[in-house]
Scaffold this motif. Structure first.
Motif, PDB file in Angstrom:
ATOM      1  N   ILE A   1       0.835  -1.202   0.000  1.00  0.00           N
ATOM      2  CA  ILE A   1       0.000   0.000   0.000  1.00  0.00           C
ATOM      3  C   ILE A   1       0.872   1.254   0.000  1.00  0.00           C
ATOM      4  O   ILE A   1       1.763   1.408   0.840  1.00  0.00           O
ATOM      5  N   LYS A   2       0.594   2.156  -0.924  1.00  0.00           N
ATOM      6  CA  LYS A   2       1.298   3.432  -1.004  1.00  0.00           C
ATOM      7  C   LYS A   2       0.288   4.574  -0.947  1.00  0.00           C
ATOM      8  O   LYS A   2      -0.874   4.414  -1.313  1.00  0.00           O
ATOM      9  N   MET A   3       0.734   5.720  -0.499  1.00  0.00           N
ATOM     10  CA  MET A   3      -0.102   6.906  -0.592  1.00  0.00           C
ATOM     11  C   MET A   3      -0.345   7.216  -2.072  1.00  0.00           C
ATOM     12  O   MET A   3       0.513   6.988  -2.908  1.00  0.00           O
ATOM     13  N   CYS A   4      -1.530   7.743  -2.386  1.00  0.00           N
ATOM     14  CA  CYS A   4      -1.833   8.129  -3.759  1.00  0.00           C
ATOM     15  C   CYS A   4      -1.507   9.609  -3.949  1.00  0.00           C
ATOM     16  O   CYS A   4      -1.800  10.440  -3.074  1.00  0.00           O
ATOM     17  N   SER A   5      -0.927   9.945  -5.072  1.00  0.00           N
ATOM     18  CA  SER A   5      -0.549  11.338  -5.333  1.00  0.00           C
ATOM     19  C   SER A   5      -1.762  12.265  -5.334  1.00  0.00           C
ATOM     20  O   SER A   5      -1.639  13.448  -4.985  1.00  0.00           O
ATOM     21  N   THR A   6      -2.932  11.731  -5.693  1.00  0.00           N
ATOM     22  CA  THR A   6      -4.142  12.559  -5.714  1.00  0.00           C
ATOM     23  C   THR A   6      -4.450  13.110  -4.334  1.00  0.00           C
ATOM     24  O   THR A   6      -4.968  14.227  -4.210  1.00  0.00           O
TER      25      THR A   6
END
Length: 546
Positions: free
Chosen positions: A280-285
């Motif tokens: 899981i990664k943070m989303c740029s949006t």
């Protein structure tokens, strides 16, 4: 051998003698079990509460967080990032919860336990609300009655969404009334079985009224007069209709962390491989607008990028080296590839590629890679339990944003600015950041501007780990203006879950009627009507979200 035969014969005689003295119905009784018609409601309540909360987190922290672009995954990502769904989205676990909850309610009625009746009606409303929000038309009136036999109950008809929402609102009214007495007026409350509110009926009443605000706003585009009247009635009578107006009243469940079943889903305590967290990664949006407004929640939810990238035109051709914790690249090494050189937080763009683990020049792309150039979730999400690791079913932040939207519509719901600011503050408070409120609310882009876009934007951020509400809001308003990435399955965000294959096969007639009522769109053509991009009643004719 003869002794063995004699002993076996004697054993058989003994066995048959035992059975001859017993009625067969008695043999069907589990001596270690409890029959449904005598079970104590307090033994059923914990299962209903914990399993509902876990189901809600599993939606809002997993694939729906991908839909609304809170997070992205860089492995096992197709459902999360690209909406590659199918007929395996089953509502069976939700109906299993409803059966347990119905047992809770029926036993509470039999024992005249009004607190338990009220709680059961609140939970019934929330679970049926999730089913119709996720799928559309669904078994409701004739659901949970399989023991009565007959086709009407074994393969129940699907009620339309309008009927289901009306039933939910009626049940929440009834629940709020049942829960309106002082605690001393109720009997048999076992505080340790109530994992949300420790047996406090006043807080349950607030949850009932707040859920009613949620569902009234949900139907506001289709039934604006009903929504307006219902919301104004609650706001005009705060003593009669108390709501979750402070973060201390949030409906939450803490994870206890004793085993994999009661721990935060991305924990690395019981998932020794750590893959649930690592993927899981943070989303740029989400990252970009939070960084732009110096949002203090970002540091609580995300880790800073481990090794930032920097492109330096003064470097010799072919340079790719790490100096003082920064990876420096010469322009020829980057070429036309889009990269993110933010020194603090780097989000993974939505549906960025067929190999998202390779984003931002990750040197080890692949299923088990570790990308030092993209922000992971904060390390609190590796823990099995923690102060902030809670399922949050409905919050003061959500309630205030609902009322801010209602006020912006011109409804008698209070002052939009006051509710907007209270919503922001409630969200910060929920994450232990009350002291950051004054500086944050003064930030450009956060200070109240009087637009629906701003209200829905802050509501979207505040729905972190409870992203289903952000999805349903997006569907209703088109806000935030989210767009799928380049390799997403369709060129628009999905709107619903597919009806599952088992239901299509076993309840073919009734599911077929429900499917025919769906409205196809340009994005659902290849699936037919039973598509994640078809429109149900709730959004038909609204022009939303696309």
């Amino acid at each position: 051998m003869n002794n063995l035969v004699k002993k076996s014969t004697a054993l058989l005689v003994l066995v048959f003698s035992f059975f001859s003295c017993k009625d067969l119905s008695e043999l069907n009784i589990n001596p270690n079990g409890i029959e449904p018609d005598v079970v104590n409601p307090n033994l059923v309540l914990p299962t209903v509460l914990t399993e509902t909360a876990k189901a809600y987190v599993n939606l809002g922290f997993q694939d729906i967080a991908g839909v609304v672009q809170h997070t992205q995954k860089d492995a096992w990502f197709s459902g999360h990032n690209d909406y590659d769904w199918g007929g395996d989205q089953s509502w069976t676990p939700y109906y299993d919860l409803l059966r347990n909850n119905d047992l809770l309610y029926q036993r509470a009625v039999a024992l005249n336990l009004e607190y338990h009746q009220g709680v059961a009606l609140v939970m019934k409303s929330m679970i049926f609300g999730l089913i119709t929000d996720l799928w559309g038309d669904a078994p409701y009136t004739n659901a949970l009655k399989g023991e009565l036999g007959g086709a009407d109950y074994i393969t129940p008809k699907y009620d339309d969404q309008q009927t289901i929402y009306a039933g939910i609102l009626a049940d929440l009214d009834k629940a709020a009334t049942l829960l309106s007495k002082p605690k001393a007026s109720y009997s048999s409350i076992a505080e340790n079985t109530d994992f949300y509110y420790s047996g406090d009926p006043a807080k349950w009443q607030r949850m009932a009224n707040s859920l009613k605000l949620r569902y009234l706003m949900r139907i506001s585009a289709k039934q604006p007069d009903v929504a307006k009247a219902g919301i104004e009635k609650i706001v005009a009578n705060p003593t009669q209709y108390p709501i979750i107006d402070d973060a201390s009243y949030d409906a939450t469940m803490a994870y206890v962390g004793n085993n994999s079943g009661d721990s935060w889903p991305s924990n690395t305590v019981f998932d020794i491989s750590g893959s649930n967290y690592r993927r899981i990664k943070m989303c740029s949006t989400l990252v970009k607008p939070m960084e732009a407004t110096s949002d203090p929640r970002l540091a609580i939810w995300a880790k800073k990028v481990e090794i930032p990238l920097a492109v330096d035109a003064t470097l010799p051709t072919g340079t790719d080296k790490i100096v003082n914790g920064v990876r420096y690249l010469s322009p020829d090494k980057v070429g036309s590839t889009a990269i993110d050189t933010d020194p603090n937080y780097v989000g993974l763009p939505p549906s960025v590629s067929q190999l998202p683990s390779g984003y931002n020049f990750n040197p080890t792309p692949g299923q088990t890679s570790y990308n030092p150039h993209v922000s992971y979730l904060n390390e609190i999400y590796t823990q099995a339990k923690g102060t902030l690791l809670k399922a949050r079913l409905i919050s003061a932040a959500e309630v205030h944003f609902i009322l801010a939207e209602a006020a912006l519509k011109g409804w008698a719901a209070g002052d939009a600015k006051t509710h907007y600011e209270a919503g922001v503050k409630a969200s910060l408070t929920a994450w232990g950041l009350t002291s950051s409120y004054t500086a944050f609310i003064a930030q450009k882009g956060v200070a109240y501007a009087g637009t629906l876009e701003q209200i829905m934007g802050q509501k979207w951020i505040a729905s972190w780990t409870a992203a289903t509400e952000a999805w349903f809001d997006y569907r209703r308003t088109g806000l935030p203006a989210l767009a799928p990435g380049p390799v997403a399955k369709r060129k628009a965000l999905p709107l619903r879950f597919y009806y599952m294959r088992d239901e299509l096969n076993l309840n073919k007639s009734n599911s077929g009627v429900a499917i025919e009522k769906l409205e196809t769109t340009a994005n659902s053509q290849s699936d037919g009507k039973n598509s994640a991009w078809s429109k149900g009643w709730l959004v038909q004719g609204t022009g939303k979200p696309w």
